[in-house]
Design a protein around this motif. Structure first.
Motif, PDB file in Angstrom:
ATOM      1  N   SER A  31       8.380   4.737 -15.724  1.00  0.00           N
ATOM      2  CA  SER A  31       9.788   4.708 -16.093  1.00  0.00           C
ATOM      3  C   SER A  31      10.307   3.279 -16.184  1.00  0.00           C
ATOM      4  N   TYR A  32       9.447   2.323 -15.923  1.00  0.00           N
ATOM      5  CA  TYR A  32       9.831   0.913 -15.982  1.00  0.00           C
ATOM      6  C   TYR A  32       8.661   0.133 -16.573  1.00  0.00           C
ATOM      7  N   ASN A  33       8.951  -1.024 -17.127  1.00  0.00           N
ATOM      8  CA  ASN A  33       7.879  -1.872 -17.636  1.00  0.00           C
ATOM      9  C   ASN A  33       7.275  -2.689 -16.493  1.00  0.00           C
ATOM     10  N   PRO A  41      -0.426 -24.520  -8.940  1.00  0.00           N
ATOM     11  CA  PRO A  41       0.254 -25.531  -8.127  1.00  0.00           C
ATOM     12  C   PRO A  41       0.993 -26.548  -8.989  1.00  0.00           C
ATOM     13  N   GLY A  42       2.253 -26.775  -8.670  1.00  0.00           N
ATOM     14  CA  GLY A  42       3.043 -27.759  -9.385  1.00  0.00           C
ATOM     15  C   GLY A  42       3.554 -27.318 -10.742  1.00  0.00           C
ATOM     16  N   LYS A  43       3.313 -26.057 -11.089  1.00  0.00           N
ATOM     17  CA  LYS A  43       3.742 -25.558 -12.399  1.00  0.00           C
ATOM     18  C   LYS A  43       4.685 -24.372 -12.219  1.00  0.00           C
ATOM     19  N   GLU A  44       5.424 -24.091 -13.291  1.00  0.00           N
ATOM     20  CA  GLU A  44       6.316 -22.941 -13.270  1.00  0.00           C
ATOM     21  C   GLU A  44       5.526 -21.638 -13.431  1.00  0.00           C
ATOM     22  N   ARG A  45       6.149 -20.576 -12.988  1.00  0.00           N
ATOM     23  CA  ARG A  45       5.530 -19.269 -13.158  1.00  0.00           C
ATOM     24  C   ARG A  45       5.499 -18.929 -14.649  1.00  0.00           C
ATOM     25  N   GLU A  46       4.358 -18.462 -15.130  1.00  0.00           N
ATOM     26  CA  GLU A  46       4.227 -18.197 -16.560  1.00  0.00           C
ATOM     27  C   GLU A  46       3.773 -16.772 -16.825  1.00  0.00           C
ATOM     28  N   PHE A  47       4.198 -16.287 -17.957  1.00  0.00           N
ATOM     29  CA  PHE A  47       3.852 -14.936 -18.385  1.00  0.00           C
ATOM     30  C   PHE A  47       2.383 -14.842 -18.746  1.00  0.00           C
ATOM     31  N   ALA A  96       7.752  -5.799 -11.951  1.00  0.00           N
ATOM     32  CA  ALA A  96       8.176  -4.529 -12.538  1.00  0.00           C
ATOM     33  C   ALA A  96       9.665  -4.531 -12.840  1.00  0.00           C
ATOM     34  N   ASP A  97      10.017  -3.736 -13.864  1.00  0.00           N
ATOM     35  CA  ASP A  97      11.401  -3.433 -14.173  1.00  0.00           C
ATOM     36  C   ASP A  97      12.179  -4.632 -14.687  1.00  0.00           C
ATOM     37  N   ALA A  98      11.812  -5.080 -15.882  1.00  0.00           N
ATOM     38  CA  ALA A  98      12.544  -6.171 -16.513  1.00  0.00           C
ATOM     39  C   ALA A  98      13.823  -5.643 -17.141  1.00  0.00           C
ATOM     40  N   SER A 105      10.171 -14.308 -16.400  1.00  0.00           N
ATOM     41  CA  SER A 105      10.053 -13.884 -15.015  1.00  0.00           C
ATOM     42  C   SER A 105      11.405 -13.577 -14.381  1.00  0.00           C
ATOM     43  N   LYS A 106      12.435 -14.291 -14.770  1.00  0.00           N
ATOM     44  CA  LYS A 106      13.738 -14.112 -14.128  1.00  0.00           C
ATOM     45  C   LYS A 106      14.334 -12.739 -14.417  1.00  0.00           C
ATOM     46  N   ASN A 107      13.788 -12.039 -15.418  1.00  0.00           N
ATOM     47  CA  ASN A 107      14.323 -10.734 -15.774  1.00  0.00           C
ATOM     48  C   ASN A 107      13.784  -9.591 -14.925  1.00  0.00           C
ATOM     49  N   TYR A 108      12.782  -9.858 -14.117  1.00  0.00           N
ATOM     50  CA  TYR A 108      12.142  -8.789 -13.350  1.00  0.00           C
ATOM     51  C   TYR A 108      12.809  -8.596 -11.991  1.00  0.00           C
ATOM     52  N   ASN A 109      12.964  -7.342 -11.618  1.00  0.00           N
ATOM     53  CA  ASN A 109      13.662  -7.006 -10.376  1.00  0.00           C
ATOM     54  C   ASN A 109      12.742  -6.867  -9.171  1.00  0.00           C
ATOM     55  N   TYR A 110      11.468  -6.625  -9.413  1.00  0.00           N
ATOM     56  CA  TYR A 110      10.547  -6.366  -8.303  1.00  0.00           C
ATOM     57  C   TYR A 110       9.266  -7.173  -8.486  1.00  0.00           C
ATOM     58  N   TRP A 111       8.756  -7.670  -7.352  1.00  0.00           N
ATOM     59  CA  TRP A 111       7.569  -8.515  -7.371  1.00  0.00           C
ATOM     60  C   TRP A 111       6.616  -8.135  -6.253  1.00  0.00           C
ATOM     61  N   GLY A 112       5.336  -8.306  -6.530  1.00  0.00           N
ATOM     62  CA  GLY A 112       4.338  -8.194  -5.493  1.00  0.00           C
ATOM     63  C   GLY A 112       4.220  -9.497  -4.732  1.00  0.00           C
ATOM     64  N   GLN A 113       3.313  -9.510  -3.767  1.00  0.00           N
ATOM     65  CA  GLN A 113       3.184 -10.675  -2.886  1.00  0.00           C
ATOM     66  C   GLN A 113       2.320 -11.778  -3.477  1.00  0.00           C
ATOM     67  N   GLY A 114       1.586 -11.464  -4.529  1.00  0.00           N
ATOM     68  CA  GLY A 114       0.722 -12.457  -5.164  1.00  0.00           C
ATOM     69  C   GLY A 114      -0.692 -12.423  -4.620  1.00  0.00           C
ATOM     70  N   THR A 115      -1.624 -12.760  -5.476  1.00  0.00           N
ATOM     71  CA  THR A 115      -3.029 -12.837  -5.065  1.00  0.00           C
ATOM     72  C   THR A 115      -3.670 -14.052  -5.736  1.00  0.00           C
ATOM     73  N   GLN A 116      -4.446 -14.803  -4.969  1.00  0.00           N
ATOM     74  CA  GLN A 116      -5.020 -16.057  -5.456  1.00  0.00           C
ATOM     75  C   GLN A 116      -6.270 -15.795  -6.289  1.00  0.00           C
ATOM     76  N   VAL A 117      -6.313 -16.435  -7.437  1.00  0.00           N
ATOM     77  CA  VAL A 117      -7.509 -16.438  -8.282  1.00  0.00           C
ATOM     78  C   VAL A 117      -7.938 -17.889  -8.461  1.00  0.00           C
ATOM     79  N   THR A 118      -9.177 -18.179  -8.125  1.00  0.00           N
ATOM     80  CA  THR A 118      -9.713 -19.529  -8.262  1.00  0.00           C
ATOM     81  C   THR A 118     -10.968 -19.472  -9.118  1.00  0.00           C
ATOM     82  N   VAL A 119     -10.976 -20.258 -10.192  1.00  0.00           N
ATOM     83  CA  VAL A 119     -12.116 -20.299 -11.104  1.00  0.00           C
ATOM     84  C   VAL A 119     -12.748 -21.676 -11.002  1.00  0.00           C
ATOM     85  N   SER A 120     -13.981 -21.718 -10.566  1.00  0.00           N
ATOM     86  CA  SER A 120     -14.682 -22.992 -10.406  1.00  0.00           C
ATOM     87  C   SER A 120     -15.447 -23.342 -11.671  1.00  0.00           C
ATOM     88  N   SER A 121     -15.567 -24.621 -11.919  1.00  0.00           N
ATOM     89  CA  SER A 121     -16.258 -25.075 -13.140  1.00  0.00           C
ATOM     90  C   SER A 121     -17.749 -25.257 -12.906  1.00  0.00           C
TER      91      SER A 121
END
Length: 121
Positions: A31-33, A41-47, A96-98, A105-121
């Protein structure tokens, strides 16, 4: 109200794959998107990607590498990440629920806690 719980982050080598999960509870799933965002680190949250009314949308930087499967029976959305690159390293958030544009990002009403993804070269 919508509660979101993410899981599945970790460390992976460049070229590898990871699958993130976002389990939703509260209001009727679908019922919601929903969307994935990320913040390095040091960057804005991106879609990253979004799911709305059976349509999916992807940022140019991940199109062709990431997909967002949805399982209505499990009230869950996933982020399947393939061909990972070091620049994909970030904390990934489920949202959820934009109220307006799903790519802001500012349009969303609900957020999870976040999970770290690290990709090594």
């Amino acid at each position: 109200q919508v509660q979101l719980v993410e899981s599945g982050g970790g460390l992976v080598q460049a070229g590898g794959s990871l699958r993130l999960s976002c389990a939703a509870s509260g209001r009727t799933f679908g019922s919601y998107n929903m969307a994935w965002f990320r913040q390095a680190p040091g960057k804005e949250r991106e879609f990253v990607a979004a799911w709305s009314r059976d349509n999916t949308y992807y940022a140019c930087s991940v199109k062709g590498r990431f997909t967002i499967p949805v399982d209505n029976a499990k009230n869950s959305m996933y982020l399947q990440m393939d061909s990972l690159k070091p620049e994909d390293t970030a904390v990934y958030y489920c949202a959820a629920d934009a109220s307006d544009s799903i790519t802001y990002s500012k349009n969303y009403n609900y957020w999870g806690q976040g999970t770290q993804v690290t990709v090594s070269s």
